[in-house]
Design an enzyme around this catalytic site. Sequence first.
Site, PDB file in Angstrom:
ATOM      1  N   GLU A  20       0.833  -1.195   0.000  1.00 46.26           N
ATOM      2  CA  GLU A  20       0.000   0.000   0.000  1.00 46.26           C
ATOM      3  C   GLU A  20       0.868   1.244   0.000  1.00 46.26           C
ATOM      4  OE1 GLU A  20      -2.561  -0.008   3.386  1.00 46.26           O
ATOM      5  OE2 GLU A  20      -3.719  -1.745   2.753  1.00 46.26           O
ATOM      6  N   CYS A  21       0.526   2.196  -0.823  1.00 47.00           N
ATOM      7  CA  CYS A  21       1.054   3.558  -0.760  1.00 47.00           C
ATOM      8  C   CYS A  21       2.581   3.590  -0.712  1.00 47.00           C
ATOM      9  CB  CYS A  21       0.444   4.290   0.425  1.00 47.00           C
ATOM     10  SG  CYS A  21       0.363   6.076   0.216  1.00 47.00           S
ATOM     11  N   GLY A  22       3.183   3.799   0.474  1.00 47.07           N
ATOM     12  CA  GLY A  22       4.629   3.801   0.583  1.00 47.07           C
ATOM     13  C   GLY A  22       5.231   2.480   0.150  1.00 47.07           C
TER      14      GLY A  22
END
Length: 417
Positions: free
Chosen positions: A307-309
Amino acid sequence: MPGDYGLAKRGLKIAPFKIGPDYIDPSYHKVAAGRPGRNLDVMLMGVEGVKKRFVKYAAGSDVAIIEGVLGLYDSVDGVTETGSTAQVAKILKAPVILVLNGERVNRTLRAVVRGLRAFDPQVDIAGVVLTNVTPRQAEKLVKSIPEEGVEVVGVVPKSKKISEAFSYRHLGLVPVDERLDSSGIVEVLENYVLPHLDLDAVLSIAKRAGEVEADLSDESPKPLGCKIGVIMDRAFTFYYPELLEEAASLGHLIFLDSLRDQEVPPVDVVVVGGGFPEVMAEGLERNRPFRRALLKYIEGGGRLYAECGGLMYMTSSIIIDRSEYEMVGALDAVTVMLERPVGKGYAWGEVVGETPIAPVGARIIGHEFHYSKDNIERPKLAIRLERGVGVGAAGTAWLSGICTPSIYTYTPTHTTS
């Protein structure tokens, strides 16, 4: 020790909560209360979901403390009350203590209190904590504000120590887990905040809360006996405690450190949450053995969810200003850090491709907050967004959810079908 001061020092068990999809503030709750902060989000959970989570995690505690989001009445659309602190306060029949910044104002705060109380009389505004005030201001405000029918339960003076301990980055605090030592936070709270709060008054207000009922039928998943590797370190800290608890109920959790570990142990899946890999980019690049081991795991068919990072970490590199740092290289992409947020707020749309999180046609909602842009070559994207930025535009659509034979990764930091 975490949770060994303030109300906890009196022997009370505190259940901390945070309204909205927030990973950072609950990390401070853990330091203050000695137990994880739980999120309450109407957008992601619905009204009944908020009630269930509150009742479940408040059970066994002496007092539940809920941190709001933005201003009291600020909502998702700015028109209705959906997602606001006020809405959750009414759902949970909880009295509200306002925290008001008193810098360079005096009588105006009385008008603010009056307006907030009158705006929605169903919201029980019972107390006020004043912050960032001088002694002369405090003397005036403590006299005038109670005339609006609320009690002043705290007057926290302006303090350089507080500002430094709770410094901001982007639009939030620095995550506790990213700090090498959280003792400085405890010291500031004990010496510069707690002495200026009337905790007896706070507890008295808490007793005004109404009863909340919810159906807590057992929805526990069946154990699968799998091994789940979770990369959790100073670079990747964004995990809801429920995610880790549910993962643990499915199998055995193995925590990995992308900054220190040298190899990936035998696991069935690797999970990489969000965080700030750009802040730790030099350390992530320096740990070449782990990056190579993770890439070998993926290329060998190992499953990975990010997710994301975590998506940023999967790209070939991260560019920050004029410096470029090598990452895992599992995705043919370069992450570029920008000065302004690219995606911020709730995102929702429809699943249009095969994905492990939901079937084609499912409606999903999530939340994104990132300052990065990924230049991705020929990705297979699984989600068409109606609101939000995701990975980026393709024609007239905004898309997210990158799928490869082994990887599923996306930019919203939380989704629910």
